[in-house]
Design a protein around this motif. Structure first.
Motif, PDB file in Angstrom:
ATOM      1  N   MET A   1      94.369  26.630 139.771  1.00  0.00           N
ATOM      2  CA  MET A   1      94.580  25.819 138.579  1.00  0.00           C
ATOM      3  C   MET A   1      95.123  24.425 138.901  1.00  0.00           C
ATOM      4  SD  MET A   1      93.480  27.228 135.938  1.00  0.00           S
ATOM      5  CE  MET A   1      93.084  28.780 135.122  1.00  0.00           C
ATOM      6  N   GLY A   2      95.691  24.250 140.077  1.00  0.00           N
ATOM      7  CA  GLY A   2      96.213  22.942 140.446  1.00  0.00           C
ATOM      8  C   GLY A   2      95.129  21.928 140.707  1.00  0.00           C
ATOM      9  N   ASP A   3      93.962  22.396 141.134  1.00  0.00           N
ATOM     10  CA  ASP A   3      92.806  21.525 141.323  1.00  0.00           C
ATOM     11  C   ASP A   3      92.023  21.542 140.013  1.00  0.00           C
ATOM     12  OD1 ASP A   3      90.251  20.513 141.864  1.00  0.00           O
ATOM     13  OD2 ASP A   3      90.297  21.184 143.944  1.00  0.00           O
ATOM     14  N   LYS A   4      92.058  20.444 139.278  1.00  0.00           N
ATOM     15  CA  LYS A   4      91.432  20.419 137.957  1.00  0.00           C
ATOM     16  C   LYS A   4      89.941  20.708 138.015  1.00  0.00           C
ATOM     17  CE  LYS A   4      94.676  17.258 135.661  1.00  0.00           C
ATOM     18  NZ  LYS A   4      95.619  17.091 136.773  1.00  0.00           N
ATOM     19  N   ILE A   5      89.298  20.279 139.089  1.00  0.00           N
ATOM     20  CA  ILE A   5      87.858  20.503 139.218  1.00  0.00           C
ATOM     21  C   ILE A   5      87.567  22.003 139.353  1.00  0.00           C
ATOM     22  CG2 ILE A   5      85.842  20.035 140.668  1.00  0.00           C
ATOM     23  CD1 ILE A   5      87.362  17.396 141.473  1.00  0.00           C
ATOM     24  N   ARG A   6      88.293  22.650 140.241  1.00  0.00           N
ATOM     25  CA  ARG A   6      88.109  24.086 140.428  1.00  0.00           C
ATOM     26  C   ARG A   6      88.548  24.863 139.187  1.00  0.00           C
ATOM     27  NH1 ARG A   6      91.264  27.629 145.074  1.00  0.00           N
ATOM     28  NH2 ARG A   6      90.640  29.696 144.332  1.00  0.00           N
ATOM     29  N   ALA A   7      89.633  24.418 138.540  1.00  0.00           N
ATOM     30  CA  ALA A   7      90.137  25.113 137.359  1.00  0.00           C
ATOM     31  C   ALA A   7      89.116  25.124 136.245  1.00  0.00           C
ATOM     32  CB  ALA A   7      91.425  24.442 136.881  1.00  0.00           C
ATOM     33  N   LYS A   8      88.445  24.003 136.031  1.00  0.00           N
ATOM     34  CA  LYS A   8      87.434  23.949 134.968  1.00  0.00           C
ATOM     35  C   LYS A   8      86.302  24.917 135.248  1.00  0.00           C
ATOM     36  CE  LYS A   8      86.175  20.166 133.030  1.00  0.00           C
ATOM     37  NZ  LYS A   8      85.713  18.798 132.747  1.00  0.00           N
ATOM     38  N   ALA A   9      85.889  24.989 136.493  1.00  0.00           N
ATOM     39  CA  ALA A   9      84.801  25.913 136.843  1.00  0.00           C
ATOM     40  C   ALA A   9      85.236  27.359 136.648  1.00  0.00           C
ATOM     41  CB  ALA A   9      84.371  25.674 138.287  1.00  0.00           C
ATOM     42  N   THR A  10      86.494  27.647 136.988  1.00  0.00           N
ATOM     43  CA  THR A  10      86.993  29.025 136.877  1.00  0.00           C
ATOM     44  C   THR A  10      87.060  29.477 135.425  1.00  0.00           C
ATOM     45  OG1 THR A  10      88.293  28.763 138.901  1.00  0.00           O
ATOM     46  CG2 THR A  10      88.920  30.552 137.423  1.00  0.00           C
ATOM     47  N   VAL A  11      87.643  28.653 134.561  1.00  0.00           N
ATOM     48  CA  VAL A  11      87.795  29.077 133.169  1.00  0.00           C
ATOM     49  C   VAL A  11      86.473  29.028 132.425  1.00  0.00           C
ATOM     50  CG1 VAL A  11      90.211  28.349 133.126  1.00  0.00           C
ATOM     51  CG2 VAL A  11      88.452  26.782 132.303  1.00  0.00           C
TER      52      VAL A  11
END
Length: 665
Positions: free
Chosen positions: A108-118
């Protein structure tokens, strides 16, 4: 439960954690930098350890935990709260990190990865990409676009770009801030949703698979993409929308195996209540007190119990929201100068508190220094009421009763904001402050009664009563004629005023006020004379002016007197007539002298002595508290002097450059 917890933070959040630890009977260990050696959190903890390298020194913090016998480390927010290396180092040292697993912080700290995850979990997201090329930016995202550090938070480094021409400079600034603030220069660019609402959901998860939410917080009132007023619940959401957003937040937390307290932030289209995932903060939020006040829960205690392996003590059905709570963040900043950070020494302080209604989370104390090393937030004033209108009224009263002298703050601005018709009606969005800024920012001029009070104090040096011997009266008294006028020049933020005083303050004096200005011309009857009397009661000043008695908080700092009333504060400095009293206050001045708009550090020098510059051309970038301010040339001309260098610390109004205008000798 733990017997000792080390707090890897400072200021109001460290003190707030100490408060819960003390209630639970847990020993508190604080850490402090050299700049914070005498700070309140270091004084009030059970034990305190010096960090020679400051709050980002992971090894020193781990050593401090070992030296104090701590079993767990609470990171608060900011600094190392969302640092995966710190969380892993704590685990290696056998310390419990009071926060989520490193893997969840990383996801979740990496906004790019967080968006893909959620997004994979079915949560709607704002269109965006990691530093896309021009074609993708134009086609898939478009303008306006918002640049933000992928690893960041708190609004730092966020830049709004409305055209392709603005993009290169915006990327340079955002990348530099991201690298300095978060150690990662990776940027995310998203479609900018015009005037949205910013609503976040508080989630809690334990290590036994239980995840719940505690309702929402409305955080739409912002300046420079940073929150200043937060409330719970939101005046926008109905129970059905709250349930849907809460469920989405729970799914976002589950998607990364979250444990602990966290916040899922959403952008919401106010007209449709459509919502989009923005980011997840894997820590306690600054605004958590409003959730505590409407749920009756202590989030720090719940963090500690979850970190100790206990299951959550309640289910989703057990969450109840009672009444309304609103929080105002008190910052060391000057709204009249674009919310630039300020600083100084706390000369006088009063912070109200009424159990159940008004709560103040603060790290302030008289004699403490507010510098440019850390975030400019000083304290939080939180009010509760049975409904939103009463909570706002209670908060306004609490802010009016708050006094901070010695440092310019945003308290008067906060009062203007929470009483604005759009705010009281609940018609909020993130652009409200900018649209109504002129009406919200208080004038810098001192009113007549403040000028009179300051003149009495400074001119007569607190004479409390007439001496027994009339020859000892220090007011120019002599037989056969009235007392002589004595005149002082009082300099405030918007200029200087000459004030005359005749007589004794304690027994009654005349005060000759400066002319009132209407445009550029003085009104008829300008420079009126009024009767005034001064009384003192400790740090409180009572002034009767033309029969009206007013009460001020007062503090002295050399030739400067600070006066506070109803959340306002004025600083007036005495100059003898003939002394230069026209301090330049802004970046560009009429004499070509360019001054620093805030105390901070010179980040970049973009010009050289002897260089020809155009009006508005960047000369120096000053940084304070992870915020950049570009100082520009006041006019076309030649840089005659450039006395600063990159890395140099500068005070507010320090000379950064002198530009000789075209045509000047």
């Amino acid at each position: 439960m733990f017997h000792t917890v080390l707090i890897a933070n400072r200021g109001e959040i460290a003190l707030r954690i100490i408060r819960t630890l003390r209630r639970l009977g847990i020993r508190s260990a604080a850490v402090h930098s050299d700049a914070d050696a005498g700070a309140r959190h270091a004084r009030e903890a059970d034990v305190a350890v010096r960090l020679p390298g400051g709050y980002l020194d992971i090894e020193a913090i781990v050593e401090a935990a070992a030296a104090t016998g701590a079993q767990a480390v609470h990171p608060g927010y900011g600094f190392l709260a969302e640092n995966t290396a710190f969380a892993r180092r704590c685990a290696e040292a056998g310390l419990v990190f009071v926060g989520p697993p490193p893997e969840a912080i990383e996801a979740m700290g990496d906004k790019i990865r967080a968006k893909a995850t959620v997004a994979a979990a079915g949560v709607p997201v704002v269109p965006g990409a990691a530093e896309p090329d021009d074609d993708l930016l134009t086609a898939a995202i478009g303008f306006p676009a918002l640049i933000k550090p992928s690893a960041g938070g708190g609004g730092k480094g966020m830049v709004l770009v409305r055209s392709a021409a603005e993009l290169p400079d915006a990327l340079e600034s955002a990348r530099r801030t991201a690298a300095a603030a978060f150690g990662d220069a990776t940027l995310l660019i998203e479609r900018f949703v015009e005037n949205p609402r910013h609503i976040e959901i508080q989630v809690l998860a334990d290590a036994h698979g239980n995840v719940i939410h505690l309702g929402e917080r409305e955080c739409s009132l912002q300046r420079r993409h940073q929150k200043i007023i937060e409330e719970a619940p939101s005046p926008l959401l109905d129970p059905e929308t709250r349930a849907r957003m809460g469920a989405a937040a729970v799914e976002a937390a589950r998607s990364v195996g979250y444990v602990g307290a966290g916040t899922v932030e959403f952008i919401v289209q106010g007209s449709t209540a459509d919502y989009y995932f923005m980011e997840m903060n894997t820590r306690l939020q600054v605004e958590h007190p409003v959730t505590e006040m409407v749920t009756g829960l202590d989030l720090v205690e719940l963090q500690l119990r979850v970190a100790a392996g206990e299951p959550l003590p309640l289910t989703q059905d057990g969450v109840r929201l009672h009444g309304h709570a609103v929080e105002a963040r008190v910052y060391a900043e000057d709204p009249a100068r674009g919310f630039l950070p300020t600083g100084g020494r706390i000369l006088a302080l009063h912070e109200p508190g009424t159990p159940g209604e008004v709560r103040v989370d603060s790290g302030l104390m008289v004699g403490g220094t507010v510098g440019s090393d850390y975030d400019p937030m000083l304290s939080k004033v939180i009010a509760w009421g049975p409904d939103r209108a009463s909570a706002l009224r209670t908060l306004d009263g609490a802010l009016a009763a708050t006094t901070v002298l010695g440092v310019t703050t945003n308290i008067a601005f906060l009062r203007a904001l929470i009483t604005h018709p759009g705010v009281t009606a609940g018609d909020l969005d993130t652009g409200l402050v900018e649209r109504h800024l002129d009406a919200l920012v208080p004038g810098t001029g001192a009113p007549e009664d403040v000028l009179a009070a300051a003149a009495l104090v400074l001119q007569h040096e607190w004479v409390p009563a007439a001496p027994a011997d009339p020859w000892d009266v220090p007011d120019g008294w002599r037989p056969g004629s009235p007392a002589a006028w004595t005149t002082c020049r009082l300099e405030s933020r918007d200029g200087a005023a000459d004030i005359g005083v005749r007589g004794l303050p304690a027994s009654g004096a005349e005060v000759r006020l400066p002319p009132r200005e209407t445009g550029d011309a003085a009104e008829p009857g300008a420079g009126r004379t009024v009767r005034a009397r001064l009384e003192t009661d400790g740090s409180v000043l009572l002034v009767t002016l033309d029969g009206v008695r007013r009460r001020y908080a007062v503090a002295r700092d050399g030739d400067t007197v600070w006066l506070g009333r109803d959340g306002n504060a004025w600083a007036l400095t005495r100059h003898h007539l003939g002394d230069p009293g026209d301090r330049a206050g802004a970046a560009g001045t009429g004499d070509g002298v360019v001054r620093s708009p805030m105390p901070g550090t010179v980040l970049v020098v973009k010009a050289t002595a002897g260089e020809r510059v155009e009006e508005g051309q960047p000369l120096v970038i000053v940084e304070a508290m992870k915020m950049e301010h570009t100082v520009t040339a006041p006019a076309a001309g030649t840089v005659a002097e450039l006395p600063v260098r990159a890395g140099q610390a500068v005070d507010m109004d320090a000379v950064l450059a002198v530009v000789r205008r075209d045509g000047e000798a």
